[in-house]
Design an enzyme around this catalytic site. Structure first.
Site, PDB file in Angstrom:
ATOM      1  N   GLU A  64     -15.067  31.977  22.700  1.00  0.00           N
ATOM      2  CA  GLU A  64     -15.401  31.973  24.139  1.00  0.00           C
ATOM      3  C   GLU A  64     -14.645  30.320  24.575  1.00  0.00           C
ATOM      4  OE1 GLU A  64     -19.318  29.661  24.140  1.00  0.00           O
ATOM      5  OE2 GLU A  64     -19.886  30.293  26.179  1.00  0.00           O
ATOM      6  N   ASN A 124     -18.240  32.533  33.061  1.00  0.00           N
ATOM      7  CA  ASN A 124     -17.986  32.100  31.611  1.00  0.00           C
ATOM      8  C   ASN A 124     -17.527  33.799  31.312  1.00  0.00           C
ATOM      9  OD1 ASN A 124     -17.494  32.074  29.075  1.00  0.00           O
ATOM     10  ND2 ASN A 124     -19.547  30.570  28.925  1.00  0.00           N
ATOM     11  N   LYS A 141     -20.395  36.254  31.500  1.00  0.00           N
ATOM     12  CA  LYS A 141     -21.494  35.944  30.555  1.00  0.00           C
ATOM     13  C   LYS A 141     -22.890  36.065  31.415  1.00  0.00           C
ATOM     14  CE  LYS A 141     -22.879  32.299  27.435  1.00  0.00           C
ATOM     15  NZ  LYS A 141     -22.501  31.114  26.656  1.00  0.00           N
ATOM     16  N   GLU A 160     -24.154  24.916  31.057  1.00  0.00           N
ATOM     17  CA  GLU A 160     -23.528  26.116  31.538  1.00  0.00           C
ATOM     18  C   GLU A 160     -24.222  26.505  32.994  1.00  0.00           C
ATOM     19  OE1 GLU A 160     -22.359  28.982  28.805  1.00  0.00           O
ATOM     20  OE2 GLU A 160     -23.050  27.750  27.114  1.00  0.00           O
ATOM     21  N   CYS A 186     -21.124  34.206  23.110  1.00  0.00           N
ATOM     22  CA  CYS A 186     -22.105  33.315  22.724  1.00  0.00           C
ATOM     23  C   CYS A 186     -23.569  33.625  22.695  1.00  0.00           C
ATOM     24  CB  CYS A 186     -21.566  31.955  23.081  1.00  0.00           C
ATOM     25  SG  CYS A 186     -22.212  30.664  22.354  1.00  0.00           S
ATOM     26  N   ASN A 211     -19.214  28.890  21.282  1.00  0.00           N
ATOM     27  CA  ASN A 211     -19.049  27.426  21.056  1.00  0.00           C
ATOM     28  C   ASN A 211     -20.742  27.229  20.716  1.00  0.00           C
ATOM     29  OD1 ASN A 211     -16.469  26.103  21.947  1.00  0.00           O
ATOM     30  ND2 ASN A 211     -16.805  28.080  23.035  1.00  0.00           N
TER      31      ASN A 211
HETATM   32  N1  CDT Z   1     -22.141  28.414  24.245  1.00  0.00           N
HETATM   33  C1  CDT Z   1     -23.255  28.803  24.031  1.00  0.00           C
HETATM   34  O1  CDT Z   1     -23.733  29.903  24.573  1.00  0.00           O
HETATM   35  N2  CDT Z   1     -23.855  28.046  22.887  1.00  0.00           N
HETATM   36  C2  CDT Z   1     -25.382  28.440  22.792  1.00  0.00           C
HETATM   37  C3  CDT Z   1     -26.061  27.007  22.660  1.00  0.00           C
HETATM   38  C4  CDT Z   1     -27.208  27.109  23.117  1.00  0.00           C
HETATM   39  S1  CDT Z   1     -28.236  25.522  22.893  1.00  0.00           S
HETATM   40  C5  CDT Z   1     -28.381  24.924  24.383  1.00  0.00           C
HETATM   41  C6  CDT Z   1     -25.698  29.417  21.524  1.00  0.00           C
HETATM   42  O2  CDT Z   1     -26.326  30.360  21.670  1.00  0.00           O
HETATM   43  O3  CDT Z   1     -25.132  29.353  20.557  1.00  0.00           O
END
Ligand code: CDT
Length: 326
Positions: A64, A124, A141, A160, A186, A211
């Site tokens: 991502e 995204n 996304k 985000e 993600c 990420n």
């Molecule tokens: N990038 C991304 O979607 N990361 C989320 C972290 C969420 S914590 C606010 C994940 O689900 O890995």
């Protein structure tokens, strides 16, 4: 589990179905620092394309927001974020080497990046590109985690919801060089609906990048759970839909902010058949037997025979949990 230098065959030995295989690889990306140039990141991606090809890969999954640091951790004006971190076109002069390598190596890929549309909408986004370097699918996304307000007391932000709009393309699948592929990004990987909607369109593989910060800013989540819940989401959904799942991390410490690794390829059995060992640039690969999924889709998860959507109405009628039904 393995990350051997050659493609490992992942197959059920008693398999009586004609084998259809795909050289499937994941290119995990180590940290991208705030001051790293797009050109330097693209060079790293292209190096991993060559590595994947040398192992027999036919399709490669990148993370991502692969072209920049994970910028939603920083508070800034939307205009500044758009100027510094978003792509106005794909490919562009800077990303062109990825497409050139795809054509030269006859290697398809998935890539995540921040997209600013010509009418100014920020997403995204990820794309699937076939072995002729043609974009065959785009996804924006849908499950955007985090917050949109400034949280100065938090060790970092997860903005985000500030920088991106909710995706408007749904969960579609794309026939890519003879394989039906779906994709997500993600946080989407944690939601069963994501995979089921694509499995109902006969997806054989779902690819994704992520990420995932090691620290959860919303509650004091034990660090090890960040990796456990990541892997369990991939494994459960691969099995329950009879699909392959391939997931690529951006990981390690980006300017002091650590993100989990554990990039993985999961078979329709729910088993992890390849997993990264490092938190750096690393390619993992398997020769994926696509026929394995057919056993699960024909028997325990034969959707046409066994699903009972008339009893699943709340899934589309309600967003949050509410009162018991009568
Ligand atoms: N990038 C991304 O979607 N990361 C989320 C972290 C969420 S914590 C606010 C994940 O689900 O890995």
């Amino acid at each position: 589990m393995n990350n051997e230098r050659t493609l490992t065959e992942a197959s059920i030995s008693a398999n009586s179905k004609p084998k259809r295989t795909l050289g499937l690889a994941v290119a995990q990306l180590g940290p991208v620092q705030l001051n790293d140039t797009r050109e330097s990141v693209v060079a790293r991606l292209v190096a991993m394309m060559r590595e994947a090809k040398s192992r027999g890969a036919e399709f490669l999954v990148f993370p991502e927001l692969a072209l920049t640091t994970f910028f939603p951790r920083y508070w800034m004006a939307e205009d500044e974020a758009r100027r510094r971190f978003f792509e106005l076109s794909m490919p562009s002069p800077v990303t062109e080497p990825i497409f050139r390598a795809s054509l030269e190596l006859h290697l398809g890929f998935y890539l995540g990046y921040a997209e600013l549309t010509s009418d100014g909408r920020p997403f995204n986004t990820s794309i699937i590109v076939n072995r002729n370097a043609e974009i065959v699918g785009k996804y924006r996304k849908i499950h955007l985690p985090g917050h949109s307000d400034h949280m100065p007391a938090a060790p970092f932000q997860h903005l985000e919801k500030k920088y991106f709009s909710v995706g408007d393309l749904g969960f579609r699948v794309f026939d890519t060089d003879g394989v039906r592929m779906g994709m997500c990004i993600c946080n989407d990987r944690r939601w069963p609906e994501t995979y089921r909607v694509m499995a109902l369109q006969s997806a054989e593989i779902v690819v994704l990048g992520y990420n995932t910060p090691s620290v959860n800013i919303h509650w004091n989540e034990p660090t090890h759970l960040r990796t456990t819940t990541h892997l369990i989401s991939l494994q459960a959904n691969a099995y329950q839909n009879g699909i392959w799942v391939a997931a690529a991390a951006k990981c390690g410490s980006e300017d002091g902010h650590h993100m989990i690794g554990s990039s993985a390829i999961v078979a329709p059995t729910g088993e992890i058949v390849a997993r990264s060992l490092s938190e750096e640039d690393e390619v993992i690969s398997v020769k994926a037997d696509l026929s394995i999924g057919e056993y699960f889709r024909e028997h325990v998860f034969n959707f046409a025979k066994h699903r009972r959507p008339e009893h699943y109405r709340l899934i589309t009628e309600r967003t949050g949990a509410g009162e018991p039904i009568a």
